[in-house]
Write an enzyme that holds these catalytic residues in place. Structure first.
Site, PDB file in Angstrom:
ATOM      1  N   ASP A   1     -18.907 -58.343 -23.977  1.00 50.47           N
ATOM      2  CA  ASP A   1     -20.374 -58.362 -24.105  1.00 50.47           C
ATOM      3  C   ASP A   1     -21.056 -57.280 -23.274  1.00 50.47           C
ATOM      4  O   ASP A   1     -22.284 -57.199 -23.235  1.00 50.47           O
ATOM      5  CB  ASP A   1     -20.931 -59.742 -23.719  1.00 50.47           C
ATOM      6  N   GLY A   2     -20.261 -56.458 -22.577  1.00 51.30           N
ATOM      7  CA  GLY A   2     -20.831 -55.335 -21.827  1.00 51.30           C
ATOM      8  C   GLY A   2     -20.983 -55.572 -20.335  1.00 51.30           C
ATOM      9  O   GLY A   2     -21.312 -54.647 -19.585  1.00 51.30           O
ATOM     10  N   GLU A   3     -20.763 -56.806 -19.876  1.00 52.19           N
ATOM     11  CA  GLU A   3     -20.875 -57.067 -18.431  1.00 52.19           C
ATOM     12  C   GLU A   3     -19.738 -56.385 -17.669  1.00 52.19           C
ATOM     13  O   GLU A   3     -18.612 -56.340 -18.149  1.00 52.19           O
ATOM     14  CB  GLU A   3     -20.769 -58.574 -18.159  1.00 52.19           C
TER      15      GLU A   3
ATOM     16  N   GLN B   1     -37.727 -39.821 -15.956  1.00 51.61           N
ATOM     17  CA  GLN B   1     -38.805 -40.794 -16.172  1.00 51.61           C
ATOM     18  C   GLN B   1     -39.533 -41.031 -14.850  1.00 51.61           C
ATOM     19  O   GLN B   1     -39.456 -42.092 -14.252  1.00 51.61           O
ATOM     20  CB  GLN B   1     -38.228 -42.094 -16.727  1.00 51.61           C
TER      21      GLN B   1
ATOM     22  N   HIS C   1     -33.740 -34.144 -11.094  1.00 54.14           N
ATOM     23  CA  HIS C   1     -34.552 -33.421 -12.081  1.00 54.14           C
ATOM     24  C   HIS C   1     -35.846 -32.883 -11.470  1.00 54.14           C
ATOM     25  O   HIS C   1     -36.209 -31.722 -11.690  1.00 54.14           O
ATOM     26  CB  HIS C   1     -34.844 -34.339 -13.272  1.00 54.14           C
TER      27      HIS C   1
ATOM     28  N   ASP D   1     -37.234 -22.783 -19.277  1.00 54.57           N
ATOM     29  CA  ASP D   1     -38.629 -23.246 -19.258  1.00 54.57           C
ATOM     30  C   ASP D   1     -39.290 -22.927 -17.917  1.00 54.57           C
ATOM     31  O   ASP D   1     -38.623 -22.579 -16.941  1.00 54.57           O
ATOM     32  CB  ASP D   1     -38.723 -24.750 -19.574  1.00 54.57           C
TER      33      ASP D   1
ATOM     34  N   LYS E   1     -41.222 -22.912 -22.822  1.00 49.43           N
ATOM     35  CA  LYS E   1     -40.631 -23.894 -23.756  1.00 49.43           C
ATOM     36  C   LYS E   1     -41.643 -25.011 -24.016  1.00 49.43           C
ATOM     37  O   LYS E   1     -42.375 -25.403 -23.120  1.00 49.43           O
ATOM     38  CB  LYS E   1     -39.354 -24.474 -23.111  1.00 49.43           C
TER      39      LYS E   1
ATOM     40  N   SER F   1     -28.615 -32.128 -21.836  1.00 49.83           N
ATOM     41  CA  SER F   1     -28.442 -33.434 -22.464  1.00 49.83           C
ATOM     42  C   SER F   1     -28.061 -33.237 -23.934  1.00 49.83           C
ATOM     43  O   SER F   1     -26.880 -33.141 -24.261  1.00 49.83           O
ATOM     44  CB  SER F   1     -29.716 -34.265 -22.304  1.00 49.83           C
TER      45      SER F   1
ATOM     46  N   GLY G   1     -28.635 -30.541 -25.539  1.00 52.70           N
ATOM     47  CA  GLY G   1     -28.345 -29.115 -25.708  1.00 52.70           C
ATOM     48  C   GLY G   1     -29.484 -28.375 -26.403  1.00 52.70           C
ATOM     49  O   GLY G   1     -29.421 -27.150 -26.550  1.00 52.70           O
TER      50      GLY G   1
END
Ligand code: R5P
Length: 292
Positions: A38-40, A97, A130, A169, A192, A224, A226
């Protein structure tokens, strides 16, 4: 004898953790992970944690949320035993983010700030985050270290003739400037534009005379999809440059990005071991050791 320092190797950063533990003469603790259907994640530590200080090393690349919960779990366990826990997150996922670009967007870096503190870390060290804005949301101590000197060392060995450093950029202009200064070359930054809804990238720069007949080094913090590197390379090739090399700290290379970048005309991609992979030639454990 048990060292006063423990380095706990998260599964996503085993190589960096091993190298780091040797450099700072710490006791290396390996982890075993079982991810359930289940991903745990079920994590087991192999070794005795120092009562004094632990350093948890775990990058947050895909599967991002799995690697994040593993980092938090390791910090939490370390804090049960050590009086001080430092989190080394070579690739700080979620760092893009860091602000509300469109109304209603959640600043996930704020959430991460609370999680790392709550788990028990007193300090966090990242490599080429970032943007430093991300760390403004943290209330624990933070440190960002640059991989540029190590990346430049690699490029010095290539002995390129009069290379030009290019940022895809304007946001990466300072990074390109730092890279060029270390290398002893010139730099430029392209214009960019990214569509905030679709993520599509366009290069807005028009003609550039200075790239013709020169080898170029495109410098970015991360690749990420590209998209940025592909569009920049296509543009630069139209300006009749010679070879295009790519230097980046974090090569995520999602969805066949490497193939698309090569097809656009890039000769070689050089990245660091913050994210292990085919292009991660440059080791940043020495830079992290100095920061510790
Ligand atoms: C953007 O500001 C970053 O510095 C990178 O240029 C970007 O995140 C790379 O993403 P992608 O490879 O998806 O274009």
């Amino acid at each position: 004898m048990l060292s006063k320092l423990s380095v706990i190797a998260g599964k996503s950063s085993e190589d960096v953790a091993k190298r780091l533990s040797k450099k700072i003469k710490a006791n290396l603790i390996k982890t075993e992970i079982r991810v359930f259907a289940d991903g745990e994640s079920k994590i087991t530590l192999n070794g005795e944690i120092s009562k004094k200080k632990s350093i948890v090393v775990q990058s947050i690349y895909p599967p991002v949320d799995t690697n994040l919960i593993q980092a938090l779990s390791l910090i939490s366990k370390a804090k049960e035993i050590s009086s001080e826990v430092i989190a080394v997150i070579p690739y700080m996922g979620y760092a893009r983010q860091d602000r509300e670009f469109l109304p209603g967007e959640i600043i996930t870096m704020k959430v991460l700030g609370k999680l790392f503190k709550g788990a028990g870390a007193s300090k966090i060290i990242a490599v080429d985050i970032h943007s430093m804005i991300g760390f403004k949301h943290f209330t624990i101590k933070t440190k960002n270290v640059s991989a540029i000197p190590e990346l430049v060392q690699y490029f010095k060995k290539l002995s390129l003739k009069n290379p030009l450093v290019v940022s895809p950029d304007q946001g990466g202009k300072e990074r390109a400037k730092e890279f060029a200064k270390e290398l002893g070359s010139e730099y430029i930054a392209l214009e960019k534009k990214r569509d905030r809804k679709t993520g599509k990238v366009q290069i807005k720069t028009k003609n550039l005379d200075e790239v013709a007949n020169r080898d170029l080094i495109l410098v970015d913090d991360m690749i990420s999809t590209g998209g940025s590197i592909v569009k920049a390379t296509q543009f630069l090739k139209k300006q009749k440059c010679k070879k295009v090399y790519v230097a980046c700290t974090h090569a995520l290379l999602m969805n066949n990005a490497e193939k698309r970048i090569r097809k656009a005309g890039v000769t070689k991609i050089i990245s660091t071991n913050t994210i292990p992979g085919k292009t991660s030639i440059v080791d940043i454990s020495d830079t992290i050791a100095k920061a510790i």
